[in-house]
Design a protein around this motif. Structure first.
Motif, PDB file in Angstrom:
ATOM      1  N   LYS A  61      23.681   8.106 -19.825  1.00  0.00           N
ATOM      2  CA  LYS A  61      24.020   8.323 -21.231  1.00  0.00           C
ATOM      3  C   LYS A  61      25.161   9.322 -21.388  1.00  0.00           C
ATOM      4  N   LYS A  64      28.644   7.751 -21.734  1.00  0.00           N
ATOM      5  CA  LYS A  64      28.836   7.027 -22.992  1.00  0.00           C
ATOM      6  C   LYS A  64      28.945   7.999 -24.167  1.00  0.00           C
ATOM      7  N   SER A 201      20.378  -1.883 -23.001  1.00  0.00           N
ATOM      8  CA  SER A 201      21.175  -2.107 -24.217  1.00  0.00           C
ATOM      9  C   SER A 201      22.564  -2.629 -23.858  1.00  0.00           C
ATOM     10  N   THR A 204      26.280   0.059 -20.256  1.00  0.00           N
ATOM     11  CA  THR A 204      26.668   0.470 -18.902  1.00  0.00           C
ATOM     12  C   THR A 204      27.256  -0.720 -18.152  1.00  0.00           C
ATOM     13  N   THR A 325      21.073   5.328 -12.446  1.00  0.00           N
ATOM     14  CA  THR A 325      21.406   5.693 -13.829  1.00  0.00           C
ATOM     15  C   THR A 325      20.524   6.831 -14.367  1.00  0.00           C
TER      16      THR A 325
END
Ligand SMILES: Cc1ncc(COP(=O)(O)O)c(C=O)c1O
Length: 336
Positions: A61, A64, A201, A204, A325
């Protein structure tokens, strides 16, 4: 891709407003003991440690949000509102980065009644986020909208950050990560044939797909592993997100065609619930390599990689890169 596009994309990536909160490049390490434990024909396996992006306990995250929160701040937002589950890595990273930015953070989280408080929520609170609990996923968006409307009525500018910060702007974080990877593999003399990652979602995977296409890794297969939704719905999200990337980078709009590869055979009993294979993956990688995965996302993606290796779906000369991740905090509850 033509050199002029590579240069143009790179210049745009650097000129779009961005927070510089993470620690880059994240390391790449080889996992030889995991390989040896799998099968005689297992491929070479490397891991990209985006669990070490740093800010707010790291994970995907951060890259982003560096773009998305920078835009919110530049647009004069006085608060950021986002949604997620009670153990949401996205919500935690938003809370921690907002704290660093001095921005008010409001989280709408769905939680099961009576469940113990997670370490993630404790950290959200410590970062000063205002938390609104709702009973189900379906209620999150309407509650977030109601809070945004109420703030607006009082003259407070609030930016709504979509789930997972998975917009074309957020995905630029992973276009950038692909550029970082291109430099690293050059230096390490590596040629990955395949990248495995957890995909939900879609931001990535969309960013990585676009970035690999731009930065000379067109032949690398990118396999997203779903922890929750059907592959077709994640692939559709990826294609929507990727569709918004060329314009931001000054590239022709038809640059990215084709379907993203997503597999949904490793979800097990459901989102956030262990499968036999994900538990084995978590334990095996910790025991062989001293690397901790998370139970919700990366353990399922690693279960896919392990299964493919055991079934001989790679060649012994292949090189597979597993993209970690983050998310390990999901394993912990808050102390009483
Ligand atoms: C640890 C972890 N890995 C992977 C993902 C999936 O990333 P994306 O939502 O960009 O597909 C998430 C998203 O929630 C996550 O928290």
């Amino acid at each position: 891709m033509e050199e002029k596009y590579v240069e143009r994309a790179s210049a745009h990536l650097d000129s779009i407003t961005r927070l510089d909160f993470g620690f880059y490049p994240t390391p790449i390490e080889e996992l030889p003991r995991l390989r040896a434990s799998l099968s005689a024909n297992a491929p070479r396996i490397f891991i990209k440690r985006d669990d070490y992006t740093g800010a707010g306990f790291g994970g995907n995250k951060v890259r982003k949000l560096e773009y998305v929160l920078a835009r919110a701040a530049a647009d004069g937002a006085q608060a950021a509102i986002t949604i997620g589950g009670e153990r949401s890595n996205h919500a935690r990273a938003t809370a921690m980065l907002c704290a660093r930015l001095g921005l008010r953070c409001i989280l709408v989280l769905n939680a099961q009644s009576g469940a113990p408080k997670s370490a993630t929520r404790l950290i959200d609170e410590m970062a000063g986020a205002e938390i609104h609990l709702v009973g189900s996923r379906d209620e999150r968006r309407t509650r977030a909208q109601a809070i945004a409307d109420e703030l607006q009525g009082r003259g407070v500018r609030a930016a709504q950050i979509p789930l997972g910060a998975s917009t074309p702007l957020g995905a630029l974080g992973y276009v950038r990560a692909a550029r970082e990877l291109a430099l690293q593999i050059d230096r390490l003399n590596l040629r990955p044939d395949c990248i495995f990652l957890a995909s939900s979602s879609g931001g990535t995977q969309a960013g990585l797909l676009a970035g690999c296409r731009i930065f000379g890794m067109e032949d690398v297969q990118i396999i997203g592993v779903s922890p929750d939704d059907p592959a077709s719905s994640i692939a559709a999200s990826i294609s929507t997100i990727i569709g918004g990337i060329p314009e931001m980078l000054g590239l022709p709009s038809d640059l990215f065609d084709g379907e993203a590869r997503v597999v949904d055979d490793y979800i097990g009993p459901g989102y956030g619930l262990d499968s036999v294979a994900s538990k084995e993956a978590l334990a095996l990688v910790a025991r062989c390599e001293g690397v901790l995965l998370d139970p919700v996302y990366t353990a399922k993606a690693m279960a896919a990689l392990i299964d493919w290796a055991r079934k001989g779906r790679f060649g012994r000369d292949d090189t597979v890169l597993f993209w970690h991740t983050g998310g390990q905090l999901a394993m912990f509850t808050a102390p009483l």
